[in-house]
Design a protein around this motif. Structure first.
Motif, PDB file in Angstrom:
ATOM      1  N   LEU A 197       0.852  -1.189   0.000  1.00 35.79           N
ATOM      2  CA  LEU A 197       0.000   0.000   0.000  1.00 35.79           C
ATOM      3  C   LEU A 197       0.891   1.243   0.000  1.00 35.79           C
ATOM      4  O   LEU A 197       1.903   1.287   0.707  1.00 35.79           O
ATOM      5  CB  LEU A 197      -0.910  -0.002   1.237  1.00 35.79           C
ATOM      6  CG  LEU A 197      -1.972  -1.097   1.242  1.00 35.79           C
ATOM      7  CD1 LEU A 197      -2.543  -1.292   2.649  1.00 35.79           C
ATOM      8  CD2 LEU A 197      -3.093  -0.759   0.261  1.00 35.79           C
ATOM      9  N   ARG A 198       0.466   2.245  -0.793  1.00 35.89           N
ATOM     10  CA  ARG A 198       1.244   3.480  -0.906  1.00 35.89           C
ATOM     11  C   ARG A 198       0.497   4.595  -0.170  1.00 35.89           C
ATOM     12  O   ARG A 198      -0.700   4.796  -0.395  1.00 35.89           O
ATOM     13  CB  ARG A 198       1.385   3.826  -2.392  1.00 35.89           C
ATOM     14  CG  ARG A 198       2.189   5.049  -2.710  1.00 35.89           C
ATOM     15  CD  ARG A 198       2.388   5.175  -4.231  1.00 35.89           C
ATOM     16  NE  ARG A 198       3.297   4.140  -4.725  1.00 35.89           N
ATOM     17  CZ  ARG A 198       4.637   4.268  -4.712  1.00 35.89           C
ATOM     18  NH1 ARG A 198       5.203   5.372  -4.282  1.00 35.89           N
ATOM     19  NH2 ARG A 198       5.386   3.286  -5.157  1.00 35.89           N
ATOM     20  N   ILE A 199       1.196   5.322   0.708  1.00 33.42           N
ATOM     21  CA  ILE A 199       0.582   6.436   1.440  1.00 33.42           C
ATOM     22  C   ILE A 199       0.630   7.664   0.536  1.00 33.42           C
ATOM     23  O   ILE A 199       1.685   8.279   0.389  1.00 33.42           O
ATOM     24  CB  ILE A 199       1.316   6.687   2.774  1.00 33.42           C
ATOM     25  CG1 ILE A 199       1.308   5.417   3.641  1.00 33.42           C
ATOM     26  CG2 ILE A 199       0.674   7.870   3.525  1.00 33.42           C
ATOM     27  CD1 ILE A 199       2.357   5.425   4.749  1.00 33.42           C
ATOM     28  N   VAL A 200      -0.511   8.017  -0.085  1.00 33.07           N
ATOM     29  CA  VAL A 200      -0.501   9.108  -1.057  1.00 33.07           C
ATOM     30  C   VAL A 200      -0.960  10.434  -0.455  1.00 33.07           C
ATOM     31  O   VAL A 200      -0.840  11.480  -1.097  1.00 33.07           O
ATOM     32  CB  VAL A 200      -1.319   8.774  -2.328  1.00 33.07           C
ATOM     33  CG1 VAL A 200      -0.696   7.599  -3.085  1.00 33.07           C
ATOM     34  CG2 VAL A 200      -2.775   8.494  -2.011  1.00 33.07           C
ATOM     35  N   ALA A 201      -1.477  10.405   0.770  1.00 32.12           N
ATOM     36  CA  ALA A 201      -1.813  11.637   1.493  1.00 32.12           C
ATOM     37  C   ALA A 201      -1.805  11.288   2.969  1.00 32.12           C
ATOM     38  O   ALA A 201      -2.175  10.176   3.353  1.00 32.12           O
ATOM     39  CB  ALA A 201      -3.177  12.157   1.077  1.00 32.12           C
ATOM     40  N   GLN A 202      -1.391  12.265   3.783  1.00 28.10           N
ATOM     41  CA  GLN A 202      -1.306  11.962   5.221  1.00 28.10           C
ATOM     42  C   GLN A 202      -1.235  13.255   6.012  1.00 28.10           C
ATOM     43  O   GLN A 202      -0.495  14.167   5.653  1.00 28.10           O
ATOM     44  CB  GLN A 202      -0.056  11.118   5.485  1.00 28.10           C
ATOM     45  CG  GLN A 202       0.238  10.834   6.942  1.00 28.10           C
ATOM     46  CD  GLN A 202       1.311   9.765   7.105  1.00 28.10           C
ATOM     47  OE1 GLN A 202       1.021   8.610   7.349  1.00 28.10           O
ATOM     48  NE2 GLN A 202       2.562  10.163   6.965  1.00 28.10           N
ATOM     49  N   LYS A 203      -2.002  13.347   7.100  1.00 27.98           N
ATOM     50  CA  LYS A 203      -1.833  14.479   8.026  1.00 27.98           C
ATOM     51  C   LYS A 203      -2.248  14.100   9.432  1.00 27.98           C
ATOM     52  O   LYS A 203      -3.084  13.226   9.633  1.00 27.98           O
ATOM     53  CB  LYS A 203      -2.612  15.709   7.536  1.00 27.98           C
ATOM     54  CG  LYS A 203      -4.098  15.508   7.346  1.00 27.98           C
ATOM     55  CD  LYS A 203      -4.702  16.707   6.592  1.00 27.98           C
ATOM     56  CE  LYS A 203      -6.147  16.453   6.224  1.00 27.98           C
ATOM     57  NZ  LYS A 203      -6.691  17.510   5.338  1.00 27.98           N
ATOM     58  N   ARG A 204      -1.626  14.799  10.394  1.00 29.74           N
ATOM     59  CA  ARG A 204      -1.924  14.569  11.807  1.00 29.74           C
ATOM     60  C   ARG A 204      -2.833  15.699  12.263  1.00 29.74           C
ATOM     61  O   ARG A 204      -2.478  16.873  12.154  1.00 29.74           O
ATOM     62  CB  ARG A 204      -0.609  14.568  12.595  1.00 29.74           C
ATOM     63  CG  ARG A 204      -0.739  14.280  14.083  1.00 29.74           C
ATOM     64  CD  ARG A 204       0.672  14.188  14.668  1.00 29.74           C
ATOM     65  NE  ARG A 204       0.697  13.944  16.102  1.00 29.74           N
ATOM     66  CZ  ARG A 204       0.647  14.895  17.024  1.00 29.74           C
ATOM     67  NH1 ARG A 204       0.538  16.156  16.660  1.00 29.74           N
ATOM     68  NH2 ARG A 204       0.696  14.574  18.313  1.00 29.74           N
TER      69      ARG A 204
END
Ligand code: GTP
Ligand code: MG
Length: 138
Positions: free
Chosen positions: A30-37
């Motif tokens: 799986l590829r993390i294409v967007a991420q935020k905390r």
């Protein structure tokens, strides 16, 4: 390619497990294409989990999701929705297969470290709840 919405929940961010959980996603292809905390309010958690509002654990679930920051992310890959749920393991960590995120890290059926969308329609709605089109690059 398919996309799914993943959340690393407060019990996991609190224990500094974001990187270890992300490694499991990436190892599974799986590829993390967007991420935020972000830190959700109880109200925002309540809207996200609206489908569960008649369940006895709804208030507890919303309070938990607002208790500490979460990491919201979009995972991409072939069959990403099913693959992510496989990597997550069963809702109750006692039932989760060895090697899954919940088997290794979850504390209880409620504080179970990760969320993953369960169908293409919910994935689309959940991604749109947290991310704008501008944040979603290929
Ligand atoms: P999600 O990916 O978070 O949606 O988990 P799931 O699809 O494996 O489970 P489900 O949609 O049935 O439940 C949503 C979330 O509610 C779970 O991940 C738990 O955090 C919480 N939950 C489910 N059952 C219980 C319960 O019996 N008690 C408590 N406190 N929380 C629960
Ligand atoms: Mg669910």
């Amino acid at each position: 390619v398919e996309r799914t919405l993943s959340i690393i929940k407060p019990d996991a961010t609190k224990r500094n497990l974001t990187g270890k959980i992300n490694a499991k996603f990436e190892d599974a292809g799986l590829r993390i294409v967007a991420q935020k905390r972000i830190k959700l309010t109880k109200e925002q958690a309540g809207v996200f989990y609206e489908v569960h509002k008649e369940r006895p654990f709804y208030d507890e679930l919303c309070a938990f999701m607002a208790s500490e920051p979460v990491v919201v992310q979009v995972l991409e890959g072939e069959g990403a929705i099913a693959k992510n749920r496989e990597v997550m393991g069963a809702t109750n960590p006692a039932d989760a297969a060895p090697g899954t995120v919940r088997a290794e890290f979850a504390e209880s059926v409620g504080e179970n470290s990760v969320h993953g969308s369960d169908a293409p329609e919910t994935a689309a709605a959940e991604i749109a709840y947290f991310f704008s089109g501008l944040e979603l690059v290929g």
